[in-house]
Design an enzyme around this catalytic site. Structure first.
Site, PDB file in Angstrom:
ATOM      1  CG  ASN A  15      -0.353  -0.057   2.513  1.00 45.13           C
ATOM      2  OD1 ASN A  15       0.682  -0.686   2.696  1.00 45.13           O
ATOM      3  ND2 ASN A  15      -0.934   0.628   3.464  1.00 45.13           N
ATOM      4  N   GLY A  30       1.990  -6.212   7.189  1.00 42.87           N
ATOM      5  CA  GLY A  30       1.071  -6.818   6.224  1.00 42.87           C
ATOM      6  C   GLY A  30      -0.210  -7.241   6.916  1.00 42.87           C
ATOM      7  CB  THR A  57      -4.396  -9.800  11.013  1.00 42.86           C
ATOM      8  OG1 THR A  57      -4.299  -8.411  11.362  1.00 42.86           O
ATOM      9  CG2 THR A  57      -4.549 -10.613  12.282  1.00 42.86           C
ATOM     10  CB  THR A  86       0.546 -12.557   6.219  1.00 41.02           C
ATOM     11  OG1 THR A  86      -0.441 -12.412   5.215  1.00 41.02           O
ATOM     12  CG2 THR A  86       1.829 -13.044   5.609  1.00 41.02           C
ATOM     13  CD  GLU A 142       3.967  -2.053  13.469  1.00 40.16           C
ATOM     14  OE1 GLU A 142       2.793  -1.651  13.595  1.00 40.16           O
ATOM     15  OE2 GLU A 142       4.810  -1.964  14.373  1.00 40.16           O
ATOM     16  CB  CYS A 195      -2.535   0.086   8.050  1.00 44.49           C
ATOM     17  SG  CYS A 195      -1.132   1.183   8.328  1.00 44.49           S
ATOM     18  CD  GLU A 202       7.579  -0.947  11.694  1.00 42.19           C
ATOM     19  OE1 GLU A 202       6.598  -0.382  11.168  1.00 42.19           O
ATOM     20  OE2 GLU A 202       8.389  -1.640  11.054  1.00 42.19           O
TER      21      GLU A 202
HETATM   22  P1  NAD Z   1       0.099  -9.506   2.985  1.00 37.97           P
HETATM   23  O1  NAD Z   1       0.120 -10.011   4.377  1.00 37.97           O
HETATM   24  O2  NAD Z   1      -0.608 -10.287   1.960  1.00 37.97           O
HETATM   25  O3  NAD Z   1       1.591  -9.340   2.434  1.00 37.97           O
HETATM   26  C1  NAD Z   1       2.553  -8.537   3.084  1.00 37.97           C
HETATM   27  C2  NAD Z   1       3.931  -9.045   2.702  1.00 37.97           C
HETATM   28  O4  NAD Z   1       4.110 -10.345   3.243  1.00 37.97           O
HETATM   29  C3  NAD Z   1       4.164  -9.181   1.205  1.00 37.97           C
HETATM   30  O5  NAD Z   1       5.488  -8.838   0.904  1.00 37.97           O
HETATM   31  C4  NAD Z   1       3.925 -10.662   0.978  1.00 37.97           C
HETATM   32  O6  NAD Z   1       4.574 -11.170  -0.155  1.00 37.97           O
HETATM   33  C5  NAD Z   1       4.508 -11.251   2.242  1.00 37.97           C
HETATM   34  N1  NAD Z   1       4.000 -12.578   2.604  1.00 37.97           N
HETATM   35  C6  NAD Z   1       2.807 -13.128   2.311  1.00 37.97           C
HETATM   36  N2  NAD Z   1       2.736 -14.373   2.809  1.00 37.97           N
HETATM   37  C7  NAD Z   1       3.911 -14.620   3.442  1.00 37.97           C
HETATM   38  C8  NAD Z   1       4.446 -15.724   4.155  1.00 37.97           C
HETATM   39  N3  NAD Z   1       3.759 -16.848   4.308  1.00 37.97           N
HETATM   40  N4  NAD Z   1       5.676 -15.618   4.664  1.00 37.97           N
HETATM   41  C9  NAD Z   1       6.379 -14.490   4.531  1.00 37.97           C
HETATM   42  N5  NAD Z   1       5.943 -13.403   3.852  1.00 37.97           N
HETATM   43  C10 NAD Z   1       4.709 -13.466   3.328  1.00 37.97           C
HETATM   44  O7  NAD Z   1      -0.444  -8.023   3.079  1.00 37.97           O
HETATM   45  P2  NAD Z   1      -0.722  -7.013   1.874  1.00 37.97           P
HETATM   46  O8  NAD Z   1      -1.983  -7.438   1.196  1.00 37.97           O
HETATM   47  O9  NAD Z   1       0.510  -6.827   1.076  1.00 37.97           O
HETATM   48  O10 NAD Z   1      -0.966  -5.656   2.672  1.00 37.97           O
HETATM   49  C11 NAD Z   1      -2.179  -5.259   3.182  1.00 37.97           C
HETATM   50  C12 NAD Z   1      -2.243  -5.495   4.670  1.00 37.97           C
HETATM   51  O11 NAD Z   1      -1.160  -4.834   5.314  1.00 37.97           O
HETATM   52  C13 NAD Z   1      -3.487  -4.938   5.318  1.00 37.97           C
HETATM   53  O12 NAD Z   1      -3.987  -5.864   6.228  1.00 37.97           O
HETATM   54  C14 NAD Z   1      -2.986  -3.698   6.038  1.00 37.97           C
HETATM   55  O13 NAD Z   1      -3.765  -3.294   7.147  1.00 37.97           O
HETATM   56  C15 NAD Z   1      -1.642  -4.133   6.454  1.00 37.97           C
HETATM   57  N6  NAD Z   1      -0.800  -2.982   6.754  1.00 37.97           N
HETATM   58  C16 NAD Z   1      -0.478  -2.732   8.056  1.00 37.97           C
HETATM   59  C17 NAD Z   1       0.292  -1.629   8.372  1.00 37.97           C
HETATM   60  C18 NAD Z   1       0.689  -1.329   9.790  1.00 37.97           C
HETATM   61  O14 NAD Z   1       1.588  -0.520   9.986  1.00 37.97           O
HETATM   62  N7  NAD Z   1       0.073  -1.928  10.785  1.00 37.97           N
HETATM   63  C19 NAD Z   1       0.743  -0.789   7.353  1.00 37.97           C
HETATM   64  C20 NAD Z   1       0.381  -1.076   6.043  1.00 37.97           C
HETATM   65  C21 NAD Z   1      -0.383  -2.182   5.744  1.00 37.97           C
END
Ligand code: NAD
Length: 480
Positions: free
Chosen positions: A150, A226, A228, A230, A248, A282, A461
């Site tokens: 994002n 990423g 929750t 994951t 996060e 997020c 962070e």
């Molecule tokens: P995602 O969990 O699908 O992917 C995030 C990252 O993790 C990607 O690089 C992905 O390739 C990797 N990944 C996926 N499966 C994995 C595994 N099994 N092992 C290791 N790495 C893996 O999330 P997304 O769709 O890319 O992002 C959206 C999500 O991120 C939303 O839920 C959003 O709320 C969250 N987010 C949180 C924050 C925060 O600071 N809390 C900030 C931005 C986004």
């Protein structure tokens, strides 16, 4: 078509198995480059390089490390246009947003931690007449940094900058949905004089290369942002290996509006907190709670402003919103609109895909959407949608809105609008969130702790929190 490469040991290289995945441009819905589909062999190669580089990087003086990180920051700034265009093309966000928020923030992240490390200190504890304890903070070694799509370079750099400043070597993976600016970063690292192997950037899918980073025994800490689900998987995988974890995760943030707020300021900020970056931040406030006495006024004026919001291709200077990040994500967001209808919600505006003219006719555009009439505890109000969709709900008392605000499994951020100081403090104290904004949204001071409670994550962070995460404390006692 361009083939992206991994960046290992200071050099660009192809993935060992020679496999690639398609990289889509959300604005047009077309493939525009190929991304390495890396695997365990590539992770091993990166870990080997990081292991060799660690003694050099960790023993370098803090001043020297700081200078290299300042150069990295300046290197991005010098290529601002290239990074801005790349981020917008890869993610679908308006060029204006990438130019005002994403890339300047990546520049700041490197600069902030390049200088923060110069002031980072550890403690000593004197035991009168007995001796003294001093605590040293040492880099961990090789750390894994995994980021989402994002805010691609913004969140990638938010992890790797403190990890590098603290003296660690990195195996990093940006999202496979938005790899491009992380790919460009390799060149900047070379120009900044970063020793080979300190920063390794691998591309590919989470389930393969991401998983291999998490599972590698020599990767001692994982910083992940990423979803929750994951995060849960990563925690389960990493915990038996006793890795340090910073997670996060998702959010479903409340935006609470009391009748005594500054209505004009609240309205324009609420428009941003609902739909900035197509609602894919997020920290966006996706559940809007409005005190009943101003509910109808808010609804009418908010919907009017939302309807005037220009959704257009990211290059259009008039665009307030661009494309959402991918076709599956667009379908997921629209499926939540259908769910909200089934759950008894009324779509006041939006809820539909927008068809732009060629060459953007296959792009992933959604009208900003406002829904009312939903119970606070229905799925649409409990699950993260992560798109341009907000719900509005009236409330009568502080107790009631607190109960609704705190009712989800998440606890990332909350926004509160009121001019009653005592109420602001009372509410801030009771909101279950890592971050509370009062009469503001997304004001960020990089020194403050950043992160969430409950299913929104573990750890913080930002500022010293990040530098503490990326170091191991060692206490030494000396007898007098
Ligand atoms: P995602 O969990 O699908 O992917 C995030 C990252 O993790 C990607 O690089 C992905 O390739 C990797 N990944 C996926 N499966 C994995 C595994 N099994 N092992 C290791 N790495 C893996 O999330 P997304 O769709 O890319 O992002 C959206 C999500 O991120 C939303 O839920 C959003 O709320 C969250 N987010 C949180 C924050 C925060 O600071 N809390 C900030 C931005 C986004």
């Amino acid at each position: 078509m361009e083939k992206l490469q991994n960046f290992i040991n200071g050099e660009y290289c192809d993935p060992i198995q020679g496999q690639y995945i398609d990289n889509y441009e959300p604005a047009t819905g077309k493939v525009y480059s190929f991304i390495p589909n890396s695997g365990t062999e590539d992770v091993q190669k990166a870990v080997d390089a990081a292991e060799k580089a660690f003694p050099i990087w960790s023993k370098m003086s803090i001043e020297e490390r700081s200078k290299i990180l300042v150069k990295l920051s300046e290197g991005i700034e010098a290529r601002m246009d290239e990074f801005v265009q790349a981020e917008s093309r890869d993610n679908g966000k308006p060029v204006s947003l990438a130019g005002h928020v994403d890339i300047p923030r990546a520049v700041s992240n490197f600069h902030f931690f390049a200088t923060a490390i110069l002031h980072f200190a550890s403690e000593s504890h004197n035991m009168e007449g007995l001796g003294i304890n001093y605590t040293v903070r040492k880099p961990i070694g090789i750390v894994g940094c995994i980021s989402p799509w994002n805010l691609p370079l913004y969140l990638f750099s938010w992890k790797i900058a403190p990890a590098l400043a603290a003296g660690n070597c990195i195996v990093a993976k940006p999202s496979e949905v938005t790899p491009y600016t992380a790919y460009l970063l390799g060149k900047v690292a070379q120009e900044a004089g970063m020793p080979p192997g300190v920063l390794n950037i691998l591309h590919g899918e989470g389930g393969s290369v991401g998983d291999a980073i998490v599972k590698h025994p020599k990767v001692k800490a994982i910083s992940f942002t990423g979803g929750t689900k994951t995060g849960e998987y990563i925690a389960r995988t990493a915990a038996p290996m006793f890795k340090k974890l910073s997670l996060e995760l998702g959010g479903k943030n409340p935006n609470i509006i009391f009748a005594d707020c500054d209505f004009k300021e609240m309205l324009s900020t609420t428009l941003r907190s609902s739909f900035a970056n197509q609602g894919q931040i997020c920290l966006c406030g996706s559940r809007i709670f409005v005190e009943r006495s101003i509910y109808n006024k808010f609804k009418e004026e908010f919907v009017k402003r939302v309807e005037a919001t220009v959704v257009s291709n990211p290059q259009d200077p008039a665009a307030k919103m661009g494309a959402v990040v991918s076709k599956p994500h667009m379908e997921k967001v629209l499926s939540y609109v259908e769910l909200a209808k089934e759950e008894g919600g009324t779509v006041l505006t939006g809820g539909v895909q927008v068809k732009l003219d060629e060459p953007y006719d296959e792009g992933y555009y959604i009208r900003p959407t406002v829904i009312e009439g939903l119970a606070y505890d229905c799925r649409s109000n409990q699950e993260e949608i992560f798109g341009p969709v907000v719900t509005i709900t009236p409330f009568d008392t502080e107790e009631e809105v607190l109960m609704m605000a705190n009712s989800t499994e998440y606890g990332l951020s909350s926004t509160l609008w009121t001019s009653d100081l005592k109420r602001a403090h009372r509410m801030a104290d009771q909101l279950q969130a890592g971050i509370v904004w009062i009469n503001a949204w997304l004001v960020r001071d990089l020194r403050t702790p950043f992160g969430g409670v409950k299913a929104s994550g573990v750890g913080r962070e930002g500022g010293w929190e990040a530098l503490r995460f990326f170091t191991e404390p060692k206490n030494v006692f000396i007898k007098y």
